[in-house]
Write a protein that holds these residues in place. Structure first.
Motif, short mmCIF file in Angstrom:
data_model
loop_
_atom_site.label_atom_id
_atom_site.label_comp_id
_atom_site.label_asym_id
_atom_site.label_seq_id
_atom_site.Cartn_x
_atom_site.Cartn_y
_atom_site.Cartn_z
N PRO A 163 45.62 43.02 48.75
CA PRO A 163 44.50 43.49 49.56
C PRO A 163 44.88 44.72 50.37
CG PRO A 163 45.53 41.59 50.59
CD PRO A 163 46.22 41.81 49.27
N ALA A 164 43.89 45.43 50.84
CA ALA A 164 44.08 46.59 51.72
C ALA A 164 45.00 47.64 51.09
CB ALA A 164 44.61 46.15 53.08
N MET A 165 44.73 48.01 49.85
CA MET A 165 45.54 49.03 49.18
C MET A 165 45.29 50.38 49.87
SD MET A 165 47.74 49.21 46.65
CE MET A 165 47.45 47.75 45.69
N PRO A 166 46.34 51.09 50.23
CA PRO A 166 46.17 52.38 50.91
C PRO A 166 45.39 53.38 50.05
CG PRO A 166 48.44 51.64 51.07
CD PRO A 166 47.75 50.72 50.10
N ASP A 167 44.60 54.22 50.72
CA ASP A 167 43.80 55.23 50.02
C ASP A 167 44.66 56.16 49.18
OD1 ASP A 167 41.40 54.23 50.98
OD2 ASP A 167 41.33 55.62 52.69
N SER A 168 45.86 56.48 49.65
CA SER A 168 46.73 57.40 48.90
C SER A 168 47.11 56.82 47.54
CB SER A 168 47.98 57.73 49.70
OG SER A 168 48.73 56.55 49.94
N ILE A 169 47.27 55.51 47.48
CA ILE A 169 47.58 54.85 46.21
C ILE A 169 46.34 54.82 45.32
CG2 ILE A 169 48.38 52.71 45.12
CD1 ILE A 169 50.56 54.07 46.80
N LEU A 170 45.19 54.53 45.91
CA LEU A 170 43.95 54.50 45.15
C LEU A 170 43.66 55.86 44.52
CD1 LEU A 170 41.68 52.38 47.54
CD2 LEU A 170 42.89 51.61 45.48
N GLU A 171 44.03 56.93 45.21
CA GLU A 171 43.77 58.29 44.71
C GLU A 171 44.61 58.63 43.48
OE1 GLU A 171 44.22 60.98 47.99
OE2 GLU A 171 42.59 60.04 49.10
N VAL A 172 45.81 58.08 43.37
CA VAL A 172 46.65 58.39 42.20
C VAL A 172 46.46 57.39 41.07
CG1 VAL A 172 48.40 59.57 43.58
CG2 VAL A 172 48.68 57.14 43.04
N ALA A 173 45.69 56.32 41.33
CA ALA A 173 45.48 55.29 40.31
C ALA A 173 44.55 55.79 39.21
CB ALA A 173 44.90 54.03 40.95
N ASP A 174 44.86 55.37 37.99
CA ASP A 174 44.00 55.67 36.85
C ASP A 174 42.85 54.67 36.76
OD1 ASP A 174 45.55 57.87 35.55
OD2 ASP A 174 47.09 56.31 35.53
N GLN A 175 43.10 53.47 37.26
CA GLN A 175 42.09 52.40 37.22
C GLN A 175 42.20 51.60 38.51
OE1 GLN A 175 42.31 49.67 33.87
NE2 GLN A 175 41.66 48.00 35.18
N VAL A 176 41.07 51.35 39.14
CA VAL A 176 41.02 50.51 40.34
C VAL A 176 40.02 49.39 40.08
CG1 VAL A 176 40.49 50.39 42.80
CG2 VAL A 176 41.59 52.44 41.85
N THR A 177 40.50 48.17 40.21
CA THR A 177 39.64 47.00 40.04
C THR A 177 39.60 46.27 41.37
OG1 THR A 177 40.28 46.80 37.72
CG2 THR A 177 39.26 44.87 38.76
#
Length: 185
Positions: A163-177
């Motif tokens: 939970p609470a994945m940092p935005d910086s990680i979400l930005e480099v992710a190819d897929q977010v579920t």
């Protein structure tokens, strides 16, 4: 009867230039994020890991905040030939940011081990379970995770959960579920 092909002068044959077919290149790995509003066990992530390992691909599952079984980086659990599962060498599971120095060291040791084996190219899929909580609790630096994701071997797939994945990680992710609970009336 044996056939044999001989040539009179191999040095006279010009070497062909190397032509690489676009479909024969290494496929670049992806960064996948599985997150939810609550702490949860992501069954589909484990299914992906087991399926990938069952197809003969080396997989590493790392649980940073789980302990209690005396495991640690030196004693991974092997589930089949291709799946290594490792937990922090702690006597219990971490549920809050209030951790002992021993717990902090165990989590850092596991993080260093994970980075090392990924850089060695030992695994094609790496699952980093509850990594977002380890970052939220200040146990693993967000900048280190970003550096790890950018510097990993290009063919390695990485799955991050929590939970609470940092935005910086979400930005480099190819897929977010994102998993959420819908309560029907």
């Amino acid at each position: 009867m044996v056939s044999q092909l001989t040539t009179s002068n191999l040095t006279a044959i010009p070497k062909p230039s190397i032509v690489r077919h676009p479909l024969l290149q290494t496929v670049e790995g992806t960064v996948q994020v599985f997150t939810s509003a609550h702490r949860s066990f992501f069954t589909n992530v484990m299914v992906q890991a087991l399926r990938t390992a069952g197809q003969g691909t080396p997989v590493l599952v790392v649980q940073f905040l789980k302990g209690g079984i005396g495991q640690g980086a030196d004693q991974p659990m092997q589930l089949g030939q291709n799946l290594d599962w490792v937990r922090s060498d702690m006597a219990h599971c971490v549920h809050t940011s209030d951790v002992t120095d021993e717990d902090r060291i165990a989590i850092q040791d596991l993080w260093q081990h994970t980075q090392r084996v990924v850089q060695q190219g030992r695994y094609a899929l790496v699952v980093l379970d509850e990594l977002s909580l380890a970052m939220t609790y200040g146990l693993i630096a967000e900048a280190e995770v970003l550096h790890f994701l950018k510097q990993r071997p290009p063919q390695v797939d990485v799955v991050l959960t929590g939970p609470a994945m940092p935005d910086s990680i979400l930005e480099v992710a190819d897929q977010v579920t994102q998993f959420r609970r819908n309560f029907l009336p």
